[in-house]
Design a protein around this motif. Structure first.
Motif, PDB file in Angstrom:
ATOM      1  N   PHE A  50      37.737  35.352  32.245  1.00  0.00           N
ATOM      2  CA  PHE A  50      38.270  34.690  33.435  1.00  0.00           C
ATOM      3  C   PHE A  50      39.694  35.086  33.767  1.00  0.00           C
ATOM      4  CE2 PHE A  50      34.904  31.795  32.160  1.00  0.00           C
ATOM      5  CZ  PHE A  50      34.279  31.574  33.374  1.00  0.00           C
ATOM      6  N   ARG A  51      40.473  35.553  32.729  1.00  0.00           N
ATOM      7  CA  ARG A  51      41.884  35.788  32.996  1.00  0.00           C
ATOM      8  C   ARG A  51      42.298  37.189  32.582  1.00  0.00           C
ATOM      9  NH1 ARG A  51      41.199  30.636  30.774  1.00  0.00           N
ATOM     10  NH2 ARG A  51      41.119  29.120  32.427  1.00  0.00           N
ATOM     11  N   ASN A  52      43.271  37.288  31.675  1.00  0.00           N
ATOM     12  CA  ASN A  52      43.803  38.590  31.284  1.00  0.00           C
ATOM     13  C   ASN A  52      43.316  38.981  29.902  1.00  0.00           C
ATOM     14  OD1 ASN A  52      45.480  38.986  33.580  1.00  0.00           O
ATOM     15  ND2 ASN A  52      46.831  37.407  32.771  1.00  0.00           N
ATOM     16  N   PRO A  53      43.485  40.280  29.537  1.00  0.00           N
ATOM     17  CA  PRO A  53      43.174  40.665  28.166  1.00  0.00           C
ATOM     18  C   PRO A  53      43.907  39.747  27.187  1.00  0.00           C
ATOM     19  CG  PRO A  53      43.624  42.613  29.446  1.00  0.00           C
ATOM     20  CD  PRO A  53      43.914  41.445  30.339  1.00  0.00           C
ATOM     21  N   THR A  54      43.254  39.389  26.087  1.00  0.00           N
ATOM     22  CA  THR A  54      43.815  38.375  25.190  1.00  0.00           C
ATOM     23  C   THR A  54      45.161  38.766  24.593  1.00  0.00           C
ATOM     24  OG1 THR A  54      42.417  39.304  23.492  1.00  0.00           O
ATOM     25  CG2 THR A  54      41.633  37.338  24.559  1.00  0.00           C
ATOM     26  N   GLU A  55      45.346  40.046  24.280  1.00  0.00           N
ATOM     27  CA  GLU A  55      46.613  40.452  23.678  1.00  0.00           C
ATOM     28  C   GLU A  55      47.766  40.452  24.679  1.00  0.00           C
ATOM     29  OE1 GLU A  55      47.709  40.955  20.652  1.00  0.00           O
ATOM     30  OE2 GLU A  55      45.784  40.555  19.729  1.00  0.00           O
ATOM     31  N   TYR A  56      47.443  40.325  25.976  1.00  0.00           N
ATOM     32  CA  TYR A  56      48.503  40.366  26.979  1.00  0.00           C
ATOM     33  C   TYR A  56      49.370  39.112  26.909  1.00  0.00           C
ATOM     34  CZ  TYR A  56      50.830  41.346  31.378  1.00  0.00           C
ATOM     35  OH  TYR A  56      51.783  41.609  32.332  1.00  0.00           O
ATOM     36  N   GLY A  57      48.748  37.983  26.630  1.00  0.00           N
ATOM     37  CA  GLY A  57      49.504  36.741  26.453  1.00  0.00           C
ATOM     38  C   GLY A  57      50.318  36.337  27.666  1.00  0.00           C
ATOM     39  N   ALA A  58      49.728  36.439  28.856  1.00  0.00           N
ATOM     40  CA  ALA A  58      50.466  36.093  30.073  1.00  0.00           C
ATOM     41  C   ALA A  58      50.921  34.635  30.024  1.00  0.00           C
ATOM     42  CB  ALA A  58      49.580  36.318  31.292  1.00  0.00           C
ATOM     43  N   PRO A  59      52.183  34.372  30.309  1.00  0.00           N
ATOM     44  CA  PRO A  59      52.672  32.986  30.283  1.00  0.00           C
ATOM     45  C   PRO A  59      51.931  32.125  31.310  1.00  0.00           C
ATOM     46  CG  PRO A  59      54.478  34.545  30.502  1.00  0.00           C
ATOM     47  CD  PRO A  59      53.222  35.308  30.724  1.00  0.00           C
ATOM     48  N   LYS A  60      51.670  30.878  30.946  1.00  0.00           N
ATOM     49  CA  LYS A  60      50.935  29.975  31.842  1.00  0.00           C
ATOM     50  C   LYS A  60      51.753  28.729  32.102  1.00  0.00           C
ATOM     51  CE  LYS A  60      46.403  31.084  30.057  1.00  0.00           C
ATOM     52  NZ  LYS A  60      45.529  30.575  29.035  1.00  0.00           N
ATOM     53  N   PRO A  61      51.544  28.099  33.260  1.00  0.00           N
ATOM     54  CA  PRO A  61      52.242  26.837  33.512  1.00  0.00           C
ATOM     55  C   PRO A  61      51.698  25.717  32.616  1.00  0.00           C
ATOM     56  CG  PRO A  61      50.691  27.315  35.261  1.00  0.00           C
ATOM     57  CD  PRO A  61      50.727  28.522  34.379  1.00  0.00           C
ATOM     58  N   ARG A  62      52.443  24.621  32.546  1.00  0.00           N
ATOM     59  CA  ARG A  62      52.078  23.543  31.619  1.00  0.00           C
ATOM     60  C   ARG A  62      50.811  22.799  31.991  1.00  0.00           C
ATOM     61  NH1 ARG A  62      57.827  21.029  29.817  1.00  0.00           N
ATOM     62  NH2 ARG A  62      58.763  23.064  29.444  1.00  0.00           N
ATOM     63  N   THR A  63      50.381  22.931  33.251  1.00  0.00           N
ATOM     64  CA  THR A  63      49.161  22.229  33.662  1.00  0.00           C
ATOM     65  C   THR A  63      47.915  22.956  33.177  1.00  0.00           C
ATOM     66  OG1 THR A  63      49.436  23.394  35.733  1.00  0.00           O
ATOM     67  CG2 THR A  63      50.044  21.067  35.705  1.00  0.00           C
ATOM     68  N   ALA A  64      48.059  24.201  32.684  1.00  0.00           N
ATOM     69  CA  ALA A  64      46.896  24.959  32.221  1.00  0.00           C
ATOM     70  C   ALA A  64      46.332  24.324  30.959  1.00  0.00           C
ATOM     71  CB  ALA A  64      47.289  26.401  31.954  1.00  0.00           C
ATOM     72  N   THR A  65      45.027  24.534  30.731  1.00  0.00           N
ATOM     73  CA  THR A  65      44.394  23.993  29.529  1.00  0.00           C
ATOM     74  C   THR A  65      43.945  25.133  28.619  1.00  0.00           C
ATOM     75  OG1 THR A  65      42.399  23.762  30.843  1.00  0.00           O
ATOM     76  CG2 THR A  65      43.657  21.756  30.404  1.00  0.00           C
ATOM     77  N   PHE A  66      43.527  24.782  27.428  1.00  0.00           N
ATOM     78  CA  PHE A  66      43.237  25.743  26.366  1.00  0.00           C
ATOM     79  C   PHE A  66      41.751  25.622  26.012  1.00  0.00           C
ATOM     80  CE2 PHE A  66      43.376  27.078  21.886  1.00  0.00           C
ATOM     81  CZ  PHE A  66      44.262  28.143  21.921  1.00  0.00           C
ATOM     82  N   THR A  67      40.997  26.688  26.215  1.00  0.00           N
ATOM     83  CA  THR A  67      39.555  26.635  25.978  1.00  0.00           C
ATOM     84  C   THR A  67      39.259  26.430  24.494  1.00  0.00           C
ATOM     85  OG1 THR A  67      39.294  28.189  27.791  1.00  0.00           O
ATOM     86  CG2 THR A  67      37.366  27.792  26.437  1.00  0.00           C
ATOM     87  N   THR A  68      38.413  25.459  24.195  1.00  0.00           N
ATOM     88  CA  THR A  68      38.053  25.179  22.800  1.00  0.00           C
ATOM     89  C   THR A  68      37.112  26.260  22.266  1.00  0.00           C
ATOM     90  OG1 THR A  68      36.387  23.750  23.740  1.00  0.00           O
ATOM     91  CG2 THR A  68      38.317  22.679  22.825  1.00  0.00           C
ATOM     92  N   THR A  69      37.156  26.471  20.956  1.00  0.00           N
ATOM     93  CA  THR A  69      36.314  27.475  20.319  1.00  0.00           C
ATOM     94  C   THR A  69      35.319  26.801  19.390  1.00  0.00           C
ATOM     95  OG1 THR A  69      38.160  28.997  20.365  1.00  0.00           O
ATOM     96  CG2 THR A  69      36.355  29.551  18.888  1.00  0.00           C
TER      97      THR A  69
END
Lengths: 331, 147
Positions: free
Chosen positions: A140-159
Protein backbone atom coordinates in the motif's frame (compact mmCIF):
# COMPACT_ATOMS: atom_id res chain seq x y z
CA UNK A 1 -29.61 -5.39 8.49
CA UNK A 2 -29.45 -7.21 11.82
CA UNK A 3 -30.19 -10.85 12.48
CA UNK A 4 -30.16 -13.11 15.51
CA UNK A 5 -28.61 -16.53 15.87
CA UNK A 6 -29.99 -19.31 18.04
CA UNK A 7 -27.40 -22.05 18.11
CA UNK A 8 -24.02 -20.61 17.17
CA UNK A 9 -21.20 -20.83 19.71
CA UNK A 10 -17.54 -19.89 19.91
CA UNK A 11 -15.76 -23.21 20.33
CA UNK A 12 -12.19 -21.96 20.45
CA UNK A 13 -9.82 -19.28 19.18
CA UNK A 14 -6.15 -19.02 18.28
CA UNK A 15 -3.68 -16.17 17.83
CA UNK A 16 -0.19 -16.00 16.34
CA UNK A 17 1.66 -12.67 16.31
CA UNK A 18 4.88 -10.88 15.44
CA UNK A 19 7.32 -9.11 17.77
CA UNK A 20 5.54 -5.75 18.17
CA UNK A 21 2.33 -7.35 19.43
CA UNK A 22 4.36 -9.47 21.84
CA UNK A 23 5.83 -6.31 23.37
CA UNK A 24 2.35 -4.83 23.75
CA UNK A 25 0.09 -4.97 26.82
CA UNK A 26 -1.56 -8.25 25.69
CA UNK A 27 1.80 -9.85 24.84
CA UNK A 28 1.51 -12.82 27.20
CA UNK A 29 -2.00 -13.78 26.10
CA UNK A 30 -1.23 -14.99 22.56
CA UNK A 31 -0.82 -18.65 21.63
CA UNK A 32 2.42 -18.01 19.81
CA UNK A 33 4.60 -15.00 19.01
CA UNK A 34 7.59 -14.62 16.74
CA UNK A 35 10.56 -12.37 17.44
CA UNK A 36 11.29 -11.92 13.76
CA UNK A 37 8.98 -10.45 11.13
CA UNK A 38 10.16 -13.06 8.59
CA UNK A 39 9.33 -15.92 11.03
CA UNK A 40 11.70 -18.21 9.10
CA UNK A 41 10.20 -17.52 5.66
CA UNK A 42 11.85 -15.93 2.64
CA UNK A 43 9.49 -13.00 1.99
CA UNK A 44 6.94 -10.86 3.86
CA UNK A 45 4.09 -12.42 1.90
CA UNK A 46 5.20 -15.98 2.63
CA UNK A 47 5.62 -15.01 6.29
CA UNK A 48 1.98 -13.88 6.39
CA UNK A 49 0.82 -17.11 4.74
CA UNK A 50 2.65 -19.08 7.41
CA UNK A 51 1.08 -17.02 10.23
CA UNK A 52 -2.44 -17.70 8.96
CA UNK A 53 -1.72 -21.38 8.37
CA UNK A 54 -0.23 -21.76 11.83
CA UNK A 55 -3.23 -20.09 13.49
CA UNK A 56 -5.49 -22.74 11.92
CA UNK A 57 -3.12 -25.53 12.98
CA UNK A 58 -3.09 -24.27 16.56
CA UNK A 59 -6.88 -23.87 16.56
CA UNK A 60 -7.41 -27.48 15.42
CA UNK A 61 -4.98 -28.65 18.08
CA UNK A 62 -6.54 -26.62 20.87
CA UNK A 63 -10.07 -27.74 20.06
CA UNK A 64 -9.15 -31.40 19.48
CA UNK A 65 -10.57 -31.34 15.99
CA UNK A 66 -9.27 -32.90 12.81
CA UNK A 67 -9.44 -31.00 9.56
CA UNK A 68 -12.10 -33.49 8.40
CA UNK A 69 -14.38 -32.15 11.14
CA UNK A 70 -14.31 -28.66 9.65
CA UNK A 71 -17.01 -27.97 7.08
CA UNK A 72 -15.78 -24.62 5.82
CA UNK A 73 -12.91 -22.16 6.22
CA UNK A 74 -13.81 -18.52 5.67
CA UNK A 75 -10.72 -16.32 5.41
CA UNK A 76 -9.56 -12.89 4.32
CA UNK A 77 -6.57 -10.56 4.47
CA UNK A 78 -5.17 -7.36 2.97
CA UNK A 79 -2.87 -8.69 0.27
CA UNK A 80 -3.91 -8.42 -3.37
CA UNK A 81 -6.23 -11.27 -4.39
CA UNK A 82 -6.43 -12.15 -0.64
CA UNK A 83 -3.49 -14.43 -1.41
CA UNK A 84 -2.36 -15.01 2.20
CA UNK A 85 -5.76 -16.57 2.95
CA UNK A 86 -5.73 -18.74 -0.18
CA UNK A 87 -2.17 -20.02 0.25
CA UNK A 88 -2.55 -20.36 4.00
CA UNK A 89 -5.75 -22.43 3.76
CA UNK A 90 -4.64 -24.59 0.83
CA UNK A 91 -3.02 -27.43 2.76
CA UNK A 92 -6.16 -28.19 4.80
CA UNK A 93 -8.23 -29.18 1.75
CA UNK A 94 -11.39 -27.92 3.45
CA UNK A 95 -14.17 -26.09 1.50
CA UNK A 96 -13.03 -22.47 1.34
CA UNK A 97 -14.68 -19.06 1.07
CA UNK A 98 -12.40 -16.07 0.52
CA UNK A 99 -13.75 -12.72 1.68
CA UNK A 100 -12.53 -9.13 1.70
CA UNK A 101 -13.77 -6.32 3.87
CA UNK A 102 -10.44 -4.67 4.72
CA UNK A 103 -9.99 -4.46 8.48
CA UNK A 104 -13.58 -5.55 9.20
CA UNK A 105 -12.99 -8.93 7.54
CA UNK A 106 -13.07 -10.78 10.86
CA UNK A 107 -16.63 -9.79 11.79
CA UNK A 108 -17.82 -10.27 8.21
CA UNK A 109 -16.40 -13.80 8.41
CA UNK A 110 -18.02 -14.49 11.78
CA UNK A 111 -21.43 -13.29 10.63
CA UNK A 112 -21.21 -15.38 7.45
CA UNK A 113 -20.02 -18.48 9.31
CA UNK A 114 -22.67 -18.00 12.00
CA UNK A 115 -25.38 -17.66 9.32
CA UNK A 116 -24.29 -20.94 7.69
CA UNK A 117 -24.34 -22.72 11.05
CA UNK A 118 -27.64 -21.17 12.13
CA UNK A 119 -29.26 -22.24 8.88
CA UNK A 120 -28.12 -25.79 9.55
CA UNK A 121 -25.92 -25.89 6.46
CA UNK A 122 -22.68 -26.57 8.35
CA UNK A 123 -21.68 -27.71 11.84
CA UNK A 124 -18.17 -26.32 12.28
CA UNK A 125 -16.77 -23.25 10.56
CA UNK A 126 -13.35 -21.68 10.94
CA UNK A 127 -12.96 -17.95 10.32
CA UNK A 128 -9.37 -16.81 9.79
CA UNK A 129 -7.72 -13.48 9.14
CA UNK A 130 -4.14 -12.34 8.84
CA UNK A 131 -2.13 -9.20 8.21
CA UNK A 132 1.56 -8.41 8.08
CA UNK A 133 3.04 -5.00 8.77
CA UNK A 134 5.78 -5.20 6.15
CA UNK A 135 3.70 -6.95 3.50
CA UNK A 136 1.06 -4.22 3.69
CA UNK A 137 3.64 -1.42 3.77
CA UNK A 138 5.10 -2.89 0.58
CA UNK A 139 1.72 -3.21 -1.10
CA UNK A 140 0.00 0.00 0.00
CA UNK A 141 2.86 2.42 0.66
CA UNK A 142 6.63 2.54 0.20
CA UNK A 143 9.35 -0.11 0.21
CA UNK A 144 9.81 -1.19 3.83
CA UNK A 145 13.46 -0.18 4.10
CA UNK A 146 12.61 3.34 2.93
CA UNK A 147 11.05 4.21 6.28
CA UNK A 148 9.16 7.27 5.03
CA UNK A 149 8.18 9.47 7.98
CA UNK A 150 4.45 9.42 8.76
CA UNK A 151 2.17 11.83 10.60
CA UNK A 152 0.96 10.91 14.08
CA UNK A 153 -2.54 10.05 12.91
CA UNK A 154 -1.17 7.08 10.91
CA UNK A 155 -1.65 3.58 12.31
CA UNK A 156 0.60 0.53 12.41
CA UNK A 157 -0.54 -2.68 10.71
CA UNK A 158 -0.56 -5.64 13.09
CA UNK A 159 1.38 -8.79 12.20
CA UNK A 160 0.02 -12.27 12.69
CA UNK A 161 -2.84 -14.64 12.09
CA UNK A 162 -5.98 -15.34 14.12
CA UNK A 163 -8.66 -17.99 13.79
CA UNK A 164 -11.93 -18.75 15.49
CA UNK A 165 -13.90 -21.98 15.44
CA UNK A 166 -17.66 -21.50 15.36
CA UNK A 167 -19.81 -24.49 16.05
CA UNK A 168 -23.38 -25.59 16.78
CA UNK A 169 -22.34 -27.46 19.95
CA UNK A 170 -22.92 -25.46 23.10
CA UNK A 171 -20.00 -23.66 24.73
CA UNK A 172 -19.48 -20.78 27.13
CA UNK A 173 -19.78 -18.01 24.54
CA UNK A 174 -22.68 -17.55 22.17
CA UNK A 175 -22.79 -15.58 18.94
CA UNK A 176 -26.03 -13.75 19.64
CA UNK A 177 -26.63 -11.43 16.71
CA UNK A 178 -24.87 -9.58 13.92
CA UNK A 179 -25.32 -6.43 11.86
CA UNK A 180 -24.15 -6.06 8.27
CA UNK A 181 -22.74 -2.57 7.79
CA UNK A 182 -23.23 -0.11 4.95
CA UNK A 183 -20.45 1.51 2.94
CA UNK A 184 -19.92 5.04 4.25
CA UNK A 185 -18.32 8.02 2.59
CA UNK A 186 -17.44 11.21 4.44
CA UNK A 187 -15.07 12.46 1.75
CA UNK A 188 -11.95 11.56 3.70
CA UNK A 189 -8.88 11.40 1.47
CA UNK A 190 -5.96 11.08 3.86
CA UNK A 191 -4.54 7.52 3.87
CA UNK A 192 -2.54 8.50 6.94
CA UNK A 193 -5.71 9.15 8.93
CA UNK A 194 -7.83 6.06 8.38
CA UNK A 195 -9.45 6.41 11.80
CA UNK A 196 -11.24 9.50 10.50
CA UNK A 197 -12.51 7.63 7.46
CA UNK A 198 -13.75 4.67 9.52
CA UNK A 199 -15.31 6.37 12.55
CA UNK A 200 -18.47 7.22 10.58
CA UNK A 201 -18.94 3.57 9.54
CA UNK A 202 -18.51 2.40 13.13
CA UNK A 203 -21.08 4.94 14.34
CA UNK A 204 -23.57 3.96 11.65
CA UNK A 205 -23.26 0.24 12.44
CA UNK A 206 -23.46 0.69 16.23
CA UNK A 207 -26.55 2.90 15.85
CA UNK A 208 -28.22 0.49 13.40
CA UNK A 209 -27.46 -2.50 15.61
CA UNK A 210 -28.92 -0.87 18.73
CA UNK A 211 -31.98 0.39 16.85
CA UNK A 212 -32.73 -2.94 15.11
CA UNK A 213 -32.42 -4.82 18.40
CA UNK A 214 -34.24 -2.06 20.34
CA UNK A 215 -31.37 -1.89 22.81
CA UNK A 216 -29.86 0.84 24.91
CA UNK A 217 -26.18 1.66 24.53
CA UNK A 218 -25.61 0.50 28.13
CA UNK A 219 -27.01 -2.94 27.28
CA UNK A 220 -23.47 -3.99 26.42
CA UNK A 221 -20.71 -4.42 28.99
CA UNK A 222 -18.22 -3.59 26.28
CA UNK A 223 -18.46 -2.09 22.82
CA UNK A 224 -15.16 -2.59 21.09
CA UNK A 225 -14.33 -1.01 17.73
CA UNK A 226 -11.71 -2.33 15.35
CA UNK A 227 -8.77 -0.08 14.57
CA UNK A 228 -9.76 3.56 14.86
CA UNK A 229 -6.65 4.47 16.83
CA UNK A 230 -6.17 7.26 19.35
CA UNK A 231 -7.65 10.02 17.18
CA UNK A 232 -10.35 7.98 15.43
CA UNK A 233 -11.66 6.94 18.81
CA UNK A 234 -12.23 10.57 19.83
CA UNK A 235 -13.81 11.35 16.45
CA UNK A 236 -16.24 8.44 16.89
CA UNK A 237 -17.21 9.58 20.41
CA UNK A 238 -17.95 13.13 19.30
CA UNK A 239 -19.71 12.09 16.07
CA UNK A 240 -21.82 9.52 17.91
CA UNK A 241 -22.92 12.20 20.37
CA UNK A 242 -23.74 14.93 17.88
CA UNK A 243 -25.34 12.70 15.23
CA UNK A 244 -27.23 10.11 17.29
CA UNK A 245 -27.12 11.57 20.81
CA UNK A 246 -25.49 8.39 22.10
CA UNK A 247 -22.68 8.58 24.61
CA UNK A 248 -19.84 6.09 24.37
CA UNK A 249 -18.38 6.15 27.85
CA UNK A 250 -16.68 3.60 30.10
CA UNK A 251 -18.10 0.62 28.23
CA UNK A 252 -16.33 1.64 25.02
CA UNK A 253 -12.82 0.87 23.83
CA UNK A 254 -10.88 0.48 20.59
CA UNK A 255 -8.71 -2.54 19.72
CA UNK A 256 -6.17 -0.32 17.96
CA UNK A 257 -5.37 1.44 21.22
CA UNK A 258 -5.33 -1.80 23.24
CA UNK A 259 -3.01 -3.98 21.18
CA UNK A 260 0.01 -1.69 21.59
CA UNK A 261 1.21 0.59 24.34
CA UNK A 262 1.09 3.90 22.48
CA UNK A 263 3.34 5.52 25.10
CA UNK A 264 6.19 3.01 25.21
CA UNK A 265 5.96 1.93 21.54
CA UNK A 266 6.17 5.27 19.69
CA UNK A 267 6.67 3.55 16.30
CA UNK A 268 2.99 2.51 16.29
CA UNK A 269 1.91 6.19 16.16
CA UNK A 270 -1.89 6.30 16.64
CA UNK A 271 -2.21 2.57 17.35
CA UNK A 272 -2.69 -0.78 15.65
CA UNK A 273 -4.66 -1.50 12.49
CA UNK A 274 -5.25 -4.22 9.93
CA UNK A 275 -7.80 -7.03 9.73
CA UNK A 276 -5.94 -8.79 12.53
CA UNK A 277 -6.17 -5.97 15.04
CA UNK A 278 -9.75 -6.55 16.19
CA UNK A 279 -9.57 -10.39 16.40
CA UNK A 280 -6.20 -10.32 18.21
CA UNK A 281 -7.67 -8.24 21.01
CA UNK A 282 -11.02 -10.02 21.07
CA UNK A 283 -9.72 -13.59 20.89
CA UNK A 284 -7.01 -13.06 23.49
CA UNK A 285 -8.77 -10.64 25.84
CA UNK A 286 -12.53 -10.24 25.31
CA UNK A 287 -13.60 -13.85 24.67
CA UNK A 288 -11.65 -15.24 27.69
CA UNK A 289 -13.42 -12.62 29.85
CA UNK A 290 -16.78 -13.72 28.41
CA UNK A 291 -15.88 -17.36 29.16
CA UNK A 292 -15.10 -16.47 32.75
CA UNK A 293 -18.30 -14.48 33.03
CA UNK A 294 -16.51 -11.23 33.88
CA UNK A 295 -18.20 -9.72 30.85
CA UNK A 296 -21.69 -10.80 29.83
CA UNK A 297 -22.49 -8.95 26.63
CA UNK A 298 -19.97 -7.61 24.14
CA UNK A 299 -20.46 -5.89 20.81
CA UNK A 300 -17.50 -6.32 18.45
CA UNK A 301 -17.49 -3.62 15.79
CA UNK A 302 -14.58 -4.28 13.42
CA UNK A 303 -13.96 -1.28 11.20
CA UNK A 304 -12.56 -1.35 7.68
CA UNK A 305 -11.19 1.41 5.47
CA UNK A 306 -11.82 0.24 1.91
CA UNK A 307 -8.63 1.96 0.87
CA UNK A 308 -7.36 1.62 -2.67
CA UNK A 309 -4.11 3.49 -3.49
CA UNK A 310 -5.21 3.71 -7.15
CA UNK A 311 -8.50 5.40 -6.35
CA UNK A 312 -6.95 7.74 -3.80
CA UNK A 313 -4.35 8.84 -6.39
CA UNK A 314 -7.30 9.46 -8.71
CA UNK A 315 -8.68 11.87 -6.06
CA UNK A 316 -11.48 9.58 -4.91
CA UNK A 317 -12.36 9.47 -1.18
CA UNK A 318 -11.58 6.53 1.13
CA UNK A 319 -14.74 4.50 1.71
CA UNK A 320 -15.32 2.67 4.95
CA UNK A 321 -17.41 -0.16 6.31
CA UNK A 322 -18.06 -1.80 9.64
CA UNK A 323 -19.76 -5.05 10.63
CA UNK A 324 -20.87 -5.80 14.17
CA UNK A 325 -21.14 -9.11 16.02
CA UNK A 326 -22.70 -9.44 19.44
CA UNK A 327 -21.29 -12.11 21.76
CA UNK A 328 -22.90 -13.30 24.99
CA UNK A 329 -21.63 -15.27 27.91
CA UNK A 330 -23.64 -18.50 28.38
CA UNK A 331 -24.63 -19.21 31.96
CA UNK B 1 -24.38 15.02 9.21
CA UNK B 2 -22.94 17.03 6.36
CA UNK B 3 -19.46 16.13 5.12
CA UNK B 4 -18.15 19.57 6.05
CA UNK B 5 -19.39 19.24 9.63
CA UNK B 6 -17.71 15.84 9.86
CA UNK B 7 -14.51 17.42 8.59
CA UNK B 8 -14.68 19.90 11.48
CA UNK B 9 -14.72 17.03 13.98
CA UNK B 10 -11.82 15.33 12.16
CA UNK B 11 -9.78 18.53 12.16
CA UNK B 12 -10.44 19.03 15.85
CA UNK B 13 -8.81 15.68 16.66
CA UNK B 14 -5.90 15.96 14.32
CA UNK B 15 -2.48 15.41 15.91
CA UNK B 16 -0.22 18.41 16.17
CA UNK B 17 2.95 17.77 14.18
CA UNK B 18 6.17 19.19 15.58
CA UNK B 19 6.99 21.13 12.43
CA UNK B 20 9.51 23.56 13.90
CA UNK B 21 11.44 20.76 15.55
CA UNK B 22 11.36 18.64 12.37
CA UNK B 23 12.61 21.55 10.28
CA UNK B 24 15.41 22.31 12.74
CA UNK B 25 16.57 18.68 12.86
CA UNK B 26 16.47 18.46 9.06
CA UNK B 27 18.40 21.73 8.76
CA UNK B 28 21.11 20.64 11.17
CA UNK B 29 21.55 17.11 9.81
CA UNK B 30 21.29 18.24 6.17
CA UNK B 31 23.87 20.93 6.96
CA UNK B 32 26.11 18.39 8.65
CA UNK B 33 26.05 16.24 5.51
CA UNK B 34 27.02 19.37 3.57
CA UNK B 35 30.02 19.82 5.89
CA UNK B 36 31.07 16.18 5.41
CA UNK B 37 30.75 16.62 1.63
CA UNK B 38 32.89 19.77 1.63
CA UNK B 39 35.46 18.02 3.83
CA UNK B 40 35.56 15.07 1.39
CA UNK B 41 36.07 17.42 -1.58
CA UNK B 42 38.99 19.10 0.18
CA UNK B 43 40.58 15.77 1.12
CA UNK B 44 40.19 14.28 -2.35
CA UNK B 45 41.48 17.32 -4.20
CA UNK B 46 44.45 17.64 -1.82
CA UNK B 47 45.57 14.00 -1.59
CA UNK B 48 44.73 12.84 -5.12
CA UNK B 49 45.86 16.12 -6.59
CA UNK B 50 42.71 16.57 -8.72
CA UNK B 51 40.49 19.54 -9.51
CA UNK B 52 37.62 20.46 -7.16
CA UNK B 53 35.17 19.49 -9.91
CA UNK B 54 36.57 15.95 -10.13
CA UNK B 55 36.73 15.77 -6.35
CA UNK B 56 32.99 16.58 -6.10
CA UNK B 57 32.19 13.61 -8.34
CA UNK B 58 34.28 11.42 -6.01
CA UNK B 59 32.43 12.92 -3.04
CA UNK B 60 29.01 12.12 -4.55
CA UNK B 61 30.07 8.54 -5.25
CA UNK B 62 31.29 8.22 -1.65
CA UNK B 63 28.02 9.53 -0.18
CA UNK B 64 25.96 7.26 -2.44
CA UNK B 65 28.06 4.28 -1.43
CA UNK B 66 27.80 4.99 2.29
CA UNK B 67 24.04 5.62 2.09
CA UNK B 68 23.30 2.43 0.12
CA UNK B 69 25.49 0.44 2.49
CA UNK B 70 23.58 1.80 5.49
CA UNK B 71 20.27 0.99 3.76
CA UNK B 72 21.46 -2.53 3.02
CA UNK B 73 22.56 -3.03 6.62
CA UNK B 74 19.04 -2.06 7.64
CA UNK B 75 19.38 1.06 9.75
CA UNK B 76 19.12 3.94 7.30
CA UNK B 77 15.31 3.83 7.45
CA UNK B 78 15.45 4.53 11.20
CA UNK B 79 17.72 7.52 10.60
CA UNK B 80 15.36 8.81 7.87
CA UNK B 81 12.49 8.53 10.31
CA UNK B 82 14.33 10.80 12.70
CA UNK B 83 16.17 13.21 10.37
CA UNK B 84 13.42 13.28 7.70
CA UNK B 85 14.33 15.78 4.96
CA UNK B 86 17.83 16.16 6.40
CA UNK B 87 18.67 12.80 4.84
CA UNK B 88 16.05 12.66 2.06
CA UNK B 89 16.96 15.89 0.23
CA UNK B 90 20.73 15.26 -0.16
CA UNK B 91 22.00 12.63 -2.62
CA UNK B 92 21.81 10.12 0.26
CA UNK B 93 18.01 10.13 0.01
CA UNK B 94 18.12 9.39 -3.70
CA UNK B 95 20.52 6.48 -3.18
CA UNK B 96 18.41 5.22 -0.29
CA UNK B 97 15.18 5.33 -2.31
CA UNK B 98 16.70 3.16 -5.05
CA UNK B 99 18.42 0.74 -2.71
CA UNK B 100 15.33 0.22 -0.54
CA UNK B 101 13.14 -0.42 -3.60
CA UNK B 102 15.74 -2.82 -5.01
CA UNK B 103 15.92 -4.75 -1.76
CA UNK B 104 12.15 -4.89 -1.40
CA UNK B 105 11.51 -6.39 -4.83
CA UNK B 106 14.49 -8.75 -4.91
CA UNK B 107 12.19 -11.69 -4.14
CA UNK B 108 10.25 -11.17 -7.38
CA UNK B 109 13.41 -11.75 -9.44
CA UNK B 110 15.87 -9.58 -11.41
CA UNK B 111 13.44 -8.51 -14.17
CA UNK B 112 9.90 -8.32 -12.77
CA UNK B 113 11.18 -7.44 -9.32
CA UNK B 114 14.30 -5.28 -9.14
CA UNK B 115 14.29 -4.21 -12.80
CA UNK B 116 10.78 -2.88 -12.93
CA UNK B 117 10.60 -1.51 -9.39
CA UNK B 118 13.98 0.01 -8.54
CA UNK B 119 12.89 3.43 -9.85
CA UNK B 120 9.55 3.23 -8.07
CA UNK B 121 10.43 6.21 -5.85
CA UNK B 122 13.43 7.62 -7.73
CA UNK B 123 11.67 7.68 -11.11
CA UNK B 124 9.78 10.91 -10.34
CA UNK B 125 12.97 12.57 -9.13
CA UNK B 126 14.82 11.68 -12.32
CA UNK B 127 11.97 12.65 -14.65
CA UNK B 128 11.25 16.03 -13.07
CA UNK B 129 14.96 16.62 -12.50
CA UNK B 130 15.57 16.28 -16.24
CA UNK B 131 12.49 18.37 -17.11
CA UNK B 132 13.45 21.21 -14.78
CA UNK B 133 17.08 21.06 -15.93
CA UNK B 134 15.81 21.55 -19.48
CA UNK B 135 13.52 24.46 -18.48
CA UNK B 136 16.21 26.29 -16.49
CA UNK B 137 18.77 25.53 -19.21
CA UNK B 138 16.47 27.16 -21.77
CA UNK B 139 15.90 30.18 -19.53
CA UNK B 140 19.62 30.59 -19.09
CA UNK B 141 20.21 30.20 -22.82
CA UNK B 142 17.50 32.70 -23.80
CA UNK B 143 18.28 35.33 -21.17
CA UNK B 144 22.03 35.11 -20.87
CA UNK B 145 23.00 33.45 -24.16
CA UNK B 146 24.10 30.25 -22.49
CA UNK B 147 26.89 31.78 -20.42
Amino acid sequence: MTFKFNNVFVNNTSTVTGPYEKEGPLGNKFDKSYDDLYNGEKSWEKAEVKLLEESIDILLNKSNKKKEDIDVIIAGDLLNQISASCYGSAKFKVPFLGIYSACSTSTEGILLGASLIDAGRVKNAIVSVSSHNMASEKQFRNPTEYGAPKPRTATFTTTGGASILLSNTKSKVKVESATIGKICNMDQKDPNNMGAAMAVAAADTIYTHLKDNKRDINYYDLIITGDLGVYGKEILKEYMMSEYGLELSTNYNDSGTMIYDVESQPEVLAGGSGPLCSPLVNYSYTIPLLEKGVLNRVLIVATGALFSPTFVFQKEPILSISHAVSLESVK
Amino acid sequence: MEKKDYKKIVDKYKAKETRVQNALVAFLIGGFIGIIAEFLIQIYSYYFNISTQDASVFMIVTLIFVATLCTALGFFDKWVNFARCGLIIPITGFAHSMMSAGMEYKKEGPVYGIGSNIFKLAGSVILYGVVSAWIFGMIRFLLFGGV
